[in-house]
Design an enzyme around this catalytic site. Structure first.
Site, PDB file in Angstrom:
ATOM      1  N   SER A 172       0.850  -1.191   0.000  1.00 30.63           N
ATOM      2  CA  SER A 172       0.000   0.000   0.000  1.00 30.63           C
ATOM      3  C   SER A 172       0.888   1.244   0.000  1.00 30.63           C
ATOM      4  O   SER A 172       1.724   1.401  -0.891  1.00 30.63           O
ATOM      5  CB  SER A 172      -0.957  -0.055   1.186  1.00 30.63           C
ATOM      6  OG  SER A 172      -1.967   0.917   1.082  1.00 30.63           O
ATOM      7  N   GLU A 190      -9.530  -5.143  -4.048  1.00 29.89           N
ATOM      8  CA  GLU A 190      -8.901  -4.177  -3.140  1.00 29.89           C
ATOM      9  C   GLU A 190      -9.938  -3.308  -2.427  1.00 29.89           C
ATOM     10  O   GLU A 190      -9.862  -3.074  -1.223  1.00 29.89           O
ATOM     11  CB  GLU A 190      -7.956  -3.266  -3.936  1.00 29.89           C
ATOM     12  CG  GLU A 190      -6.846  -3.980  -4.686  1.00 29.89           C
ATOM     13  CD  GLU A 190      -5.592  -4.161  -3.857  1.00 29.89           C
ATOM     14  OE1 GLU A 190      -5.603  -3.829  -2.659  1.00 29.89           O
ATOM     15  OE2 GLU A 190      -4.594  -4.651  -4.414  1.00 29.89           O
ATOM     16  N   HIS A 248      -7.905  -5.391  -0.046  1.00 27.79           N
ATOM     17  CA  HIS A 248      -6.632  -4.730   0.205  1.00 27.79           C
ATOM     18  C   HIS A 248      -6.044  -5.213   1.534  1.00 27.79           C
ATOM     19  O   HIS A 248      -6.762  -5.338   2.533  1.00 27.79           O
ATOM     20  CB  HIS A 248      -6.867  -3.221   0.255  1.00 27.79           C
ATOM     21  CG  HIS A 248      -5.644  -2.382   0.263  1.00 27.79           C
ATOM     22  ND1 HIS A 248      -4.801  -2.281  -0.823  1.00 27.79           N
ATOM     23  CD2 HIS A 248      -5.118  -1.563   1.219  1.00 27.79           C
ATOM     24  CE1 HIS A 248      -3.823  -1.441  -0.546  1.00 27.79           C
ATOM     25  NE2 HIS A 248      -3.986  -0.998   0.696  1.00 27.79           N
TER      26      HIS A 248
END
Length: 471
Positions: free
Chosen positions: A186, A303, A393
């Site tokens: 990320s 995600e 995610h």
């Protein structure tokens, strides 16, 4: 019982612990505390110490608030008070000698996260013969404000200083400074991309791993919108002197009020890299395709489902999708292609897939297609039973670190996630760190991608017809 062990560094000796063949050193400063006169300044050198320094506990964390709302039930937070936040942690085999090195950079949208989160324990990598290093860096307003009179991208500059520290000091822990793999997820993946975009930092990186990381930096004006709005909210100028006069916790409170009800896909602006002649001359997405650093890069199928609870997805109406497509210049045929790829998906799910492909999957795919250097692409597709997250995610982290028993991993994956998949992914990452080959072919004209699932396969990249229509 852990036994004490000592390593001598250029700044002084540090005392860690050794147990079952693994040495662990925590909270070692790689730069001076970024407060007082050092606040909103580039990272400054550490002052040497004379006495042996205790390195058995994590250092202070960058000022931050816990995740709000439903996402806070899934992602944990750690806050350790103190000013000395620019620290590194090392896990090393007791017999390490010229061992490969893995530098881990945590995520958290550039305003949350810490190396002290238990999921990021480096023991499993150390047991595989790797010297594992994790770091903290400045977050939020402290690290990514765009202020007159202050350097930009301070959090990225912290990571660059940490990388330089690893290169200079890792030999004392048995690591090879010529074999450093930088890895992040990320926002941490974005920082890895930012390091690769800086020639001086890139020269110290042998290989890189980017998991679900945004690759685009913005103009100073665009990246500075969050700072300008905070300054207006606080009634101060957007300059170093004014922001240095506001306590870190007060900045956090203002940011919480500013971001209330927002998500990474909409609402109040978030912190981003600013293109800057000194700290980041070019956006990473413009550089990654041209460099020769071997790269492992990928994303997760769903995600967006971390950021949107099912009820929020159900509330997204066709008019919002239409407005988003107009704003982002997404052609109608792209929307039609996504509907064909996801039959039965709701409007909210189509919105989420489009938004996160624009933010993550399409840029990484363009970079991979442009590269001639070794590039391995993955898609994490295993579907979590928790809160209908599917392959959301950050879900892959428990598998990559082989820590599915960890509470943080189980909040996302549940208690019965497939151990075999964790074993497979962890081994692939280890192989890439050691050899540059994770175990599947490089990404080329056939766009071969490793699809990680209950039964993993290597297949041509999925949904390319729809993705390639995105701007």
């Amino acid at each position: 019982m852990p036994a004490p062990c000592t390593v001598s560094l250029s700044s002084g000796a540090v005392r860690g612990t050794a147990e079952a063949g693994i040495r662990r050193f925590l909270g070692i400063p790689y730069a001076a505390a970024p407060f007082g006169d050092n606040r909103f300044r580039a990272p400054q050198p550490v002052q040497s110490w004379k006495d042996e320094r205790d390195a058995t506990a994590f250092g202070a964390t960058s000022p931050q608030l816990p995740y709000p709302g439903a996402i806070g039930e899934l992602l944990g937070s750690v806050r350790i008070e103190g000013d000395e936040i620019l620290t590194a942690n090392v896990w090393a085999p007791t017999d390490a000698s010229a061992a490969p090195v893995l530098l881990w950079i945590h995520g958290g949208a550039l305003e949350r996260g810490a190396s002290a989160i238990p999921l990021y324990d480096g023991e499993a990598f150390a047991r595989a013969g790797i010297v594992f290093v994790s770091i903290n860096y400045r977050l939020g307003s402290e690290g990514f404000s765009v202020l007159e009179g202050a350097p930009r991208n301070l959090g990225l500059q912290d990571a660059a200083a940490a990388l330089e520290w690893v290169h200079a000091e890792i030999g004392a822990f048995g690591g090879d400074p010529g074999q450093i793999t930088a890895m992040g997820e990320s926002a941490g993946g974005a920082i890895v991309a930012g390091l690769l975009a800086r020639p001086s930092s890139r020269a110290l990186i042998a290989r890189a791993i980017i998991e679900s990381g945004p690759l685009e930096a913005q103009s100073a004006g665009r990246a500075g919108r969050v700072t300008a709005q905070l300054a207006k909210r606080l009634g101060i100028a957007a300059d170093r002197r004014s922001f240095a006069g506001v306590a870190p916790d007060q900045l956090l409170e203002a940011r919480r009020d500013q971001a209330a009800g927002s998500s990474p896909l909409g609402g109040a602006p978030g912190f981003q890299f600013a293109i800057d002649p000194e700290s980041l001359p070019h956006s990473p997405h413009e550089v990654l395709g041209e460099i020769d650093t071997p790269l492992l890069i990928g994303s997760n199928t769903d995600e967006y489902r971390l950021w949107f609870a099912p009820a929020a997805l159900a509330a997204i109406r066709p008019v919002k999708l239409l407005l988003a497509c107009l704003a982002l210049r997404i052609p109608r045929r792209a929307v039609a292609a996504y509907r064909a790829e996801f039959p039965g998906a709701s409007t909210g799910e189509i919105f989420g897939q489009l938004a996160t492909d624009i933010m993550l999957r399409a840029p990484l795919s363009r970079v991979a297609r442009a590269r001639t250097a070794p590039t391995h692409v993955y898609e994490f597709a295993w579907r979590s039973p928790v809160r209908d997250l599917r392959a959301a995610h950050a879900l892959e982290l428990g598998f990559v670190f082989d820590r599915l028993v960890d509470e943080e991993a189980q909040r996302l994956a549940g208690p019965d996630a497939p151990r075999e998949l964790a074993t497979e992914m962890h081994a692939s990452w280890i192989s890439f760190v050691k050899t540059g080959d994770p175990g599947w072919p490089v990404y080329g004209p056939d766009r071969l991608t490793r699809l990680f699932d209950t039964v993993s396969t290597t297949v041509p990249q999925r949904r390319t017809t729809a993705m390639d229509l995105l701007p």
